[in-house]
Scaffold this motif. Structure first.
Motif: not given
Lengths: 112, 115
Positions: B32, B34, B36, B46, B49, B51, B90, B94, B99-101, B103, B105-107
């Motif tokens: 996934y 994104f 930003y 945002l 995105k 998916f 950015f 994901v 149970g946790y997604q 994320v 990020f690029g720099t």
């Protein structure tokens, strides 16, 4: 606008003092996050919460603790601030079934 | 482990010129993705995105991005840049971790727009 506010927006403190940053949301989101942003590092996850009293560590959690006693508030505490914790701190919420995060305006923290 | 690379730290374009910001990711499964944007002194907003489905996605402010699985890329484009587009951009990916997604990020790529 996901109804996220952060307080304070700016803070200057001294090394060794405790600092608490507050993130407040108005839309009853379950997941909340704290990130720090530093030049050359992008955003790095400090802690996150997946419900009231349910929190877990991110990739840069050392020196930080969090609490979430109400759905709408997620607090980040620096127990004893150090100069390396000078940064911009962002709170985020997760909206939707996939990890679409929406960010607050940030808190700029300077530790002298 | 997943990672996101934005190879350009800083880009300068003339107002009205086209823009492409590069993003490469490393992730074993279907990602996934994104984009930003962050204006000075502001939080992240945002832009768009991806998916699944159509690999060309449209976002706000006239931006679009194309997912290319063969190149592990998700580059951001705009046909004609406006001075108000000057900001930092950015890319993020994901992945599921229990149970946790998570994320990542690029720099970031800082965009300067000149008259």
């Amino acid at each position: 606008d996901a109804g996220i506010t952060q307080s304070p927006r700016h803070k200057v403190t001294e090394t060794g003092t405790p600092v608490t940053l507050r993130c407040h949301q108005t839309e009853n989101h379950r997941y909340m996050y704290w990130y720090r942003q530093d030049p050359g590092h992008g955003l790095r996850l400090i802690h996150y919460s997946y419900g009231v009293k349910d929190t877990d560590k991110g990739e840069v959690s050392d020196g930080y603790s969090v609490s979430r006693s109400k759905t709408e508030d997620f607090l980040l505490t620096l127990e004893s601030a150090t100069s390396s914790q000078t940064s911009v701190y962002f709170c985020a919420i997760r909206n939707g079934t996939v990890e679409t995060q929406y960010f607050g305006p940030g808190t700029r923290l300077l530790v002298l | 482990a997943q990672s996101v690379t934005q190879p350009d730290i800083h880009i300068t374009v003339s107002e009205g010129a086209s823009l492409e910001l590069r993003c490469n990711y490393s992730y074993g499964a279907t990602p996934y993705l994104f984009w930003y944007v962050q204006s000075p002194g502001q939080g992240l907003q945002l832009l768009l995105k991806y998916f699944s489905g159509d690999t060309l996605v449209q976002g706000i402010k006239g931006f679009e991005a194309e997912f290319k699985r063969s190149q592990s890329s998700f580059n951001l484009r705009k046909p004609s840049v406006h001075w108000s587009d000057a900001a930092e951009y950015f890319c993020a990916v994901v992945r599921n971790s229990g149970g946790y997604q998570k994320v990542t990020f690029g720099t970031g790529t800082k965009l300067q727009v000149i008259p």
